[in-house]
Design an enzyme around this catalytic site. Structure first.
Site, PDB file in Angstrom:
ATOM      1  CE1 TYR A  53      -3.427   2.806   0.573  1.00 25.12           C
ATOM      2  CE2 TYR A  53      -1.940   3.545   2.313  1.00 25.12           C
ATOM      3  CZ  TYR A  53      -3.009   3.777   1.474  1.00 25.12           C
ATOM      4  OH  TYR A  53      -3.667   4.978   1.526  1.00 25.12           O
ATOM      5  N   GLY A  60      -5.871   5.144  -0.550  1.00 23.54           N
ATOM      6  CA  GLY A  60      -7.269   5.138  -0.170  1.00 23.54           C
ATOM      7  C   GLY A  60      -8.067   4.141  -0.980  1.00 23.54           C
ATOM      8  CG  HIS A  83      -3.161  13.785  -0.125  1.00 21.45           C
ATOM      9  ND1 HIS A  83      -3.209  13.215  -1.370  1.00 21.45           N
ATOM     10  CD2 HIS A  83      -3.594  12.832   0.740  1.00 21.45           C
ATOM     11  CE1 HIS A  83      -3.637  11.968  -1.274  1.00 21.45           C
ATOM     12  NE2 HIS A  83      -3.890  11.709  -0.004  1.00 21.45           N
ATOM     13  CG  ASN A 208      -0.257   7.842   6.252  1.00 14.06           C
ATOM     14  OD1 ASN A 208      -0.405   6.637   6.359  1.00 14.06           O
ATOM     15  ND2 ASN A 208      -1.196   8.616   5.775  1.00 14.06           N
ATOM     16  NE  ARG A 295     -18.257  25.239  51.293  1.00 15.78           N
ATOM     17  CZ  ARG A 295     -19.428  24.562  51.207  1.00 15.78           C
ATOM     18  NH1 ARG A 295     -19.459  23.269  51.478  1.00 15.78           N
ATOM     19  NH2 ARG A 295     -20.526  25.194  50.867  1.00 15.78           N
TER      20      ARG A 295
END
Length: 534
Positions: A53, A60, A83, A208, A295
């Site tokens: 890949y 994708g 991208h 990535n 408090r």
């Protein structure tokens, strides 16, 4: 001081040093060797011709598209260009530097398979003052912060744009901030650098990862911890000037419910108010209990501290993690289902997913919002005629009615709290992308951007409390002294903001005190006088 990077020991303080103080970086010899070994494994896998890949396939939904060997370099450069679809405000210089640093360190872990040329180029951008122009919006936090990292990486191949330091690069006609914006190739040339030609997997390795999320988160943790201490200080001053008691900060109370953060906040209040004649003056008064905002200060502030500590733990793990995909291992490190040769394997998995940061970031946003919320409630107790102590005039005005004093400061605090409450649900959203191949994303970058924005708002709420607390000291019995720490705090605020002598613009006063918090100057004074309660 040079920060040596080895992929395994980067800390939050190092991110602050490089991002804000612009300390130089170097690469440890051992890390350089790990990068070379991983690169050799990638080259062996490519030579074997296996489908891997993003190395020999598309990305994708296009994962089934095989890429011929002669087009592998084109694949990687096309990846960066396609991208780079970011939008929105440009990241600030410190945010870009945090991204560059954390991406460089991730590659040095030795699981990404880039050449040493790539890590050297990233280090050079940091050291030579070449800062890519990166739009802040566009990331889903899976497969990492793709769009922002693509803009960051484009400059390495001579594309995109970068802001170049005029002095270091000898560039003429810079902007008032000492930089000049140049196209990628010219920006590299100005720093004496050459564009890279990316090889197999290198474009993917550059984008990535979670580095926008991570860089912002690291800066956020540093600033949020600083704000927590400032809020303790503001609350301690408010406790004094409203004639509250510090009995609720007694060690026995917090030992009985030993959450770490509440013990730290209680200890801070005790140290800041040590020696306070104001507190002692009403120790035996008729009031049975203070309001919750005073408090319960240690419990609320402490819970915020613990939430930020949880985020710190996640950020520290992520800083020294491999967030690439696919990852490169030796054959013996993985099972036989991985693609590769006898020498190495390239495994597709999900380390790029931002969920480990997105969830604690949203948690931290909620916590910082709570810090702003309780601070605003204390502001109201300082100003509201229905709640104020008798020695304080309505809205701390010198001439109530004719003057409004600090009335509208509480309005501004309320507005800021409202903004804080509108943020903090990014990690629960999911919009599938890439033809539903990437069907669950983290939105971690949205969470990180929201966290930074929330912190900015909360800082100003605490600044307003400090401003009001300092003004309230003007109405104390002058024969009674504040605590050692709170007196130093009052003096620091008064160096920048004089007491009211009548109505005036207050926006500059708020910003001046907020800057004291942001820059750590308030913290320095508190630590010198009250000690470090951490």
């Amino acid at each position: 001081m040079t920060i040596e990077l080895d992929g395994d020991s980067l800390a939050i303080d190092d991110v602050v040093a490089v991002a804000r103080r612009e300390e130089p970086v170097s690469i440890a010899p051992g890390a350089r060797e790990a990068v070379r070994e991983a690169r050799k494994r990638v080259e062996d896998v490519v030579s074997a011709g296996d489908p891997v890949y993003g190395v020999t396939t598309g990305f994708g939904e296009l994962v089934d598209e095989r890429i011929p060997p002669e087009r592998l370099e084109e694949l990687q450069s096309n990846l960066l260009r396609s991208h780079a679809v970011g939008t929105g405000r440009e990241l600030a210089r410190e945010e870009v530097r945090a991204m560059l640093l954390t991406r460089l360190n991730a590659l040095l872990a030795g699981y990404s398979g880039v050449r040493t040329d790539v890590v050297d180029a990233l280090a050079a951008l940091l050291n030579e003052g070449v800062h890519p122009v990166v739009p802040s919006r566009g990331s889903l936090g899976a497969s990492g912060d793709l769009a922002p990292l693509a803009h960051l990486a484009l400059v390495l191949v001579g594309d995109g744009e970068a802001d170049v330091d005029v002095d270091s690069a000898g560039v003429e006609d810079g902007s008032p901030d000492g930089t000049r914006r140049l196209p990628g190739t010219e920006a590299l040339a100005a720093a004496g650098l050459e564009p890279l030609t990316l090889r197999a997997k290198e474009g993917l390795a550059l984008i990535n990862g979670t580095q926008l999320t991570l860089g912002l988160a690291a800066l956020f943790v540093h600033d949020a911890e600083r704000l927590c201490r400032a809020a303790d200080a503001a609350g301690a001053l408010t406790t004094e000037v409203t004639m509250g008691t510090t009995a609720s900060c007694a060690p026995a109370i917090h030992d009985a419910r030993p959450h770490p953060g509440s013990g730290d906040s209680a200890r801070m209040v005790r140290r800041l108010t040590a020696g306070s004649e104001v507190v002692e003056s009403h120790r035996n008064c008729d009031r049975v209990q203070d309001a919750y905002s005073i408090r319960c200060l240690p419990q609320v502030h402490g819970a915020v501290r613990d939430a930020i500590s949880h985020l710190r733990d996640a950020v520290e793990v992520e800083l020294d993690s491999a967030t690439d995909n696919p990852l490169v291992f030796s054959r013996e490190a993985v099972d036989d289902r991985a693609s590769g040769t006898d020498r190495g394997a390239v495994v597709s998995a999900g380390n790029f997913h931002g969920a480990p940061l997105a969830l604690p970031l949203d948690y931290a946003v909620g916590a910082i919002t709570e810090l702003a919320s309780i601070s605003e409630r204390r502001v109201d107790r300082l100003l509201n005629p229905a709640l104020q102590e008798p020695h304080l005039p309505p809205f701390l005005a010198r001439d109530p009615g004719v003057e409004s004093g600090l009335m509208i400061a509480q309005y501004t605090a309320a507005s800021l709290v409202n903004e804080c409450r509108s943020v903090g649900r990014a990690s629960t959203d999911n919009i599938p992308v890439s033809g539903n191949q990437e069907d669950h994303v983290s939105m971690s970058a949205t969470a990180a951007l929201g966290a930074r924005r929330t912190l900015d708002r909360a800082r100003r709420v605490v600044a307003i409390e400090l401003l009001c607390g300092a003004e309230a000291t003007e109405y104390l019995d002058p024969k009674l002294s504040l605590g050692t720490g709170t007196e130093s705090l009052r003096q620091l605020v008064r160096e920048l903001v004089p007491p009211l002598s009548g109505d005036r613009r207050l926006d500059g006063d708020v910003e001046a005190v907020a800057t004291l918090i942001e820059d750590g100057l308030l913290e320095d004074v508190v630590r010198e006088t009250a000690g470090d309660s951490e």
